[in-house]
Scaffold this active site. Structure first.
Site, mmCIF file in Angstrom:
data_model
loop_
_atom_site.group_PDB
_atom_site.id
_atom_site.type_symbol
_atom_site.label_atom_id
_atom_site.label_comp_id
_atom_site.label_asym_id
_atom_site.label_seq_id
_atom_site.Cartn_x
_atom_site.Cartn_y
_atom_site.Cartn_z
ATOM 1 N N GLY A 33 0.826 -1.197 0.000
ATOM 2 C CA GLY A 33 0.000 0.000 0.000
ATOM 3 C C GLY A 33 0.859 1.245 0.000
ATOM 4 C CG LEU A 34 0.652 6.179 0.799
ATOM 5 C CD1 LEU A 34 1.302 6.580 -0.525
ATOM 6 C CD2 LEU A 34 -0.397 7.201 1.219
ATOM 7 C CB ALA A 44 -6.416 -0.443 2.998
ATOM 8 C CD1 TRP A 100 -9.601 -0.803 -1.791
ATOM 9 C CD2 TRP A 100 -11.456 -1.239 -0.631
ATOM 10 N NE1 TRP A 100 -9.979 -2.083 -2.086
ATOM 11 C CE2 TRP A 100 -11.114 -2.388 -1.380
ATOM 12 C CE3 TRP A 100 -12.577 -1.282 0.185
ATOM 13 C CZ2 TRP A 100 -11.853 -3.552 -1.347
ATOM 14 C CZ3 TRP A 100 -13.318 -2.444 0.230
ATOM 15 C CH2 TRP A 100 -12.964 -3.574 -0.528
ATOM 16 C CB ALA A 101 -8.125 6.186 0.766
ATOM 17 N N GLY A 150 -11.624 10.044 0.152
ATOM 18 C CA GLY A 150 -11.658 11.468 0.463
ATOM 19 C C GLY A 150 -10.454 12.266 0.029
ATOM 20 C CD GLU A 191 -12.157 14.168 3.944
ATOM 21 O OE1 GLU A 191 -11.518 13.703 4.902
ATOM 22 O OE2 GLU A 191 -12.161 13.643 2.827
ATOM 23 C CG HIS A 193 -16.299 6.039 7.192
ATOM 24 N ND1 HIS A 193 -17.478 6.549 6.690
ATOM 25 C CD2 HIS A 193 -15.314 6.845 6.716
ATOM 26 C CE1 HIS A 193 -17.214 7.612 5.953
ATOM 27 N NE2 HIS A 193 -15.911 7.815 5.954
ATOM 28 N NE ARG A 225 -13.728 9.739 8.826
ATOM 29 C CZ ARG A 225 -12.754 9.297 8.051
ATOM 30 N NH1 ARG A 225 -11.891 8.400 8.511
ATOM 31 N NH2 ARG A 225 -12.639 9.739 6.805
ATOM 32 C CG HIS A 227 -12.927 3.760 7.870
ATOM 33 N ND1 HIS A 227 -12.942 3.373 6.546
ATOM 34 C CD2 HIS A 227 -12.319 4.979 7.907
ATOM 35 C CE1 HIS A 227 -12.376 4.321 5.810
ATOM 36 N NE2 HIS A 227 -11.975 5.291 6.598
ATOM 37 C CD GLU A 286 -5.772 1.046 9.076
ATOM 38 O OE1 GLU A 286 -6.841 0.774 9.657
ATOM 39 O OE2 GLU A 286 -5.662 1.038 7.829
ATOM 40 N NE ARG A 322 -8.048 7.482 9.934
ATOM 41 C CZ ARG A 322 -8.617 7.886 8.789
ATOM 42 N NH1 ARG A 322 -8.157 8.961 8.167
ATOM 43 N NH2 ARG A 322 -9.639 7.241 8.282
ATOM 44 C CG LEU A 337 -4.471 8.523 2.325
ATOM 45 C CD1 LEU A 337 -5.098 9.087 1.056
ATOM 46 C CD2 LEU A 337 -4.016 7.086 2.093
#
Length: 543
Positions: A17-18, A45, A48-49, A51, A119, A242, A295, A356, A380, A391, A397
């Site tokens: 991933g990232l 994952a 899938w992000a 935002g 957000e 989430h 959240r 989430h 993560e 968070r 990210l």
């Protein structure tokens, strides 16, 4: 595979991933890197992000404002030094991603020519995004760079089984990491991979719950391996749910980005009149910030209203934003919902909370170092103090990029010494499993147990019942692991049950309600609180 000395061994990054890709790309100019992906390279994952990523680029923004918002969302458990360090490096992180070819949404009048959105929990617009598929845009760009780099070896369908530490070498020392045992799924065998350093970038534990916005890869592998190796783990009770995951029988893991609420969509109860009519908003009754509250507050409010009214879901209404706006700003959501028979320009979207993000994890410093020399962790998988008890949206990210770069720099600056050959994987006392139903049954039981007893609202009795059953499951799974050859499903289940025990154990230690942890037995927030840090000694195991 022959065992080579660590002086010539690559850095092994577990996870594509990232976080893993940032580390790999930063290392590759000077070190060989092997990146292990237990499924396809595109199944992390990160992709899938939706935002975005915090940029800290606007003229109306500041490091202090970003730190304050992070602390407010984190409910008193954010490490201020960590939050400030990451906020100070946010603009540089965005610039690096732009230079890496990430196609962020543009605005000629915006900083760096980028469009910024807002957000929940953020005081200003500071979120750089690529429409509503930011994670995919970032992941695709970095994965393409990694695939073209001659010093990076990307291996699909390779899953880490366990870390190779001092105990495997019968050494009485601080548990040091020397490599990893990894299952080559296509070849059907476990290989011994010596490593100059090992980086855990395996993501969170969302799949421990029945309903999650996470991909199938989110089984807590890095957290469980680090725990077995003797590393500290912290704040595992703080699992972010989430608020708005699509409620649909054909799509159980599709996220409706928080940015939609940032642009003005609101949550309502189902209308008792004609289907699709305007329902009653409820968020202003729970928090003055309404749909833009953090959240944890929004998820608890939805959970409360669903239980109060006996609902399967609530509605997210974006119709007033207009079809043209929705297609421009949320094309992925519009298209996916339309394919399922939901026209979000004309119908409200049915949504439910879903597991989430894992706010806790392996304890590291700001250079990714764990308690075990030679072992690093980023993203993560970790606890750095950034997320506290909840968070802040789009900080995840950013953490991957900022600390992925500092982790790589620390590895490059660390001396690599030659070490003795590592012992091969021992399969001398195992056989092929006679049936897989045991794994499937235990997997289903664990996820349902966690959803029912360790969800958004908790009680001590529920937690104790969950812990009792988890310990029984863990014993069954370890016995199975000791007697049969490993498979991906078995390894993931073994890791999930470890993470489940860590989550429940942490929750039982927190005698208050704070952020993502809400207990009916301890509904108040204590005036002073600290992270929940769990420790253990690495035990000697057969293999």
């Amino acid at each position: 595979m022959s065992n080579e000395s660590r002086s010539s061994a690559p850095v092994v990054v577990i996870g594509a991933g990232l976080a893993g890709l940032v580390v790999a790309l930063q290392l590759a100019a000077r070190r060989p890197v092997v990146v292990l992906a237990k499924r396809g390279l595109d199944e992390a994952a990160t992709a899938w992000a939706q935002g975005g990523i915090v940029g800290g680029l606007g003229s109306d923004d500041s490091v202090e404002s970003h730190v304050r918002d992070t602390q407010d969302a984190g409910a008193g458990l954010v490490d201020e030094h960590t939050a400030r360090f990451i906020a100070q490096h946010s603009a540089a992180a965005i610039e690096w991603l732009v230079e890496s070819g990430v196609p962020f949404s543009e605005d000629p009048d915006g900083p760096l020519g980028l469009h910024l959105t807002r957000e929940g929990g953020h005081a200003v617009r500071r979120i750089a995004h690529a429409a509503d598929a930011t994670g995919k845009a970032i992941h695709d760009a970095l994965l393409a760079r990694a695939a073209q780099h001659p010093n990076i070896s990307l291996r699909e369908r390779w899953m880490a089984v366990d870390l190779i530490t001092s105990r495997h070498l019968k050494r009485d020392e601080t548990p040091r990491c020397y490599g990893v045992y990894a299952l080559d799924m296509d070849a059907g065998r476990v290989e011994t991979l010596p490593a100059a350093a090992v980086v855990l970038a395996t993501g969170g534990v969302g799949k421990v719950y029945r309903y999650t916005s996470n991909p199938d890869t989110a089984t807590g592998d890095g957290i469980a391996m680090a725990w077995r190796a003797g590393c500290r783990v912290a704040n595992m009770e703080f699992i972010q749910f989430h608020p708005t995951c699509l409620y649909h029988p054909q799509e159980r893991s599709f996220l409706i980005t928080e940015a939609m609420r940032g642009e003005g969509a609101y949550l309502t109860l189902p209308n008792t009149g004609a289907p699709g009519g305007v329902g009653t908003r409820f968020m202003p009754d729970h928090d003055p910030r309404g749909e833009l509250a953090p959240r944890d507050i929004v998820a608890r409010a939805i959970d409360f209203e669903m239980k109060k009214h006996g609902l399967d879901h609530v509605w997210l209404d974006a119709r007033h934003l207009g079809e043209a706006f929705l297609k421009e700003h949320f094309p992925t959501i519009h298209a996916r919902c339309l394919s399922l028979g939901i026209d979000i320009a004309r119908q409200p979207i049915p949504v439910v909370p879903a597991a989430h993000y894992t706010c806790g994890g392996v304890v590291t410093d700001l250079e990714g170092r764990t308690d075990s020399p030679g072992l690093y962790a980023v993203g993560e998988t970790t606890y750095t103090g950034l997320h506290g008890a909840n968070r802040l949206a789009s900080n995840s990210l950013l953490e991957c990029v900022v600390l992925g770069r500092t982790c790589a720099q620390r590895i490059l600056e660390s001396e690599v010494a030659a070490e003795p050959a590592l012992p091969p994987w021992d399969e001398s006392q195992v056989e092929d499993a006679d049936e897989q139903v045991v794994i499937a049954h235990n997997w289903d039981e664990l996820r349902l147990l966690m959803w029912n007893y360790v969800g958004i609202v908790r009680t001590t009795r529920r937690l104790e019942r969950a812990l009792h059953r988890i310990k029984l499951l863990k014993g069954e799974i370890e016995e199975y692991y000791a007697n049969f050859r490993v498979t991906r499903d078995l390894l993931e289940l073994r890791n999930l049950v470890v993470c489940a025990q860590l989550i429940v154990g942490s929750a039982l230690r927190r005698h208050e309600s704070r952020g993502l942890h809400y207990s009916r037995d301890f509904p108040h927030t204590l005036p002073v609180s600290f992270p929940t840090v769990l420790t253990r000694r690495a035990k000697s195991e057969r293999r």
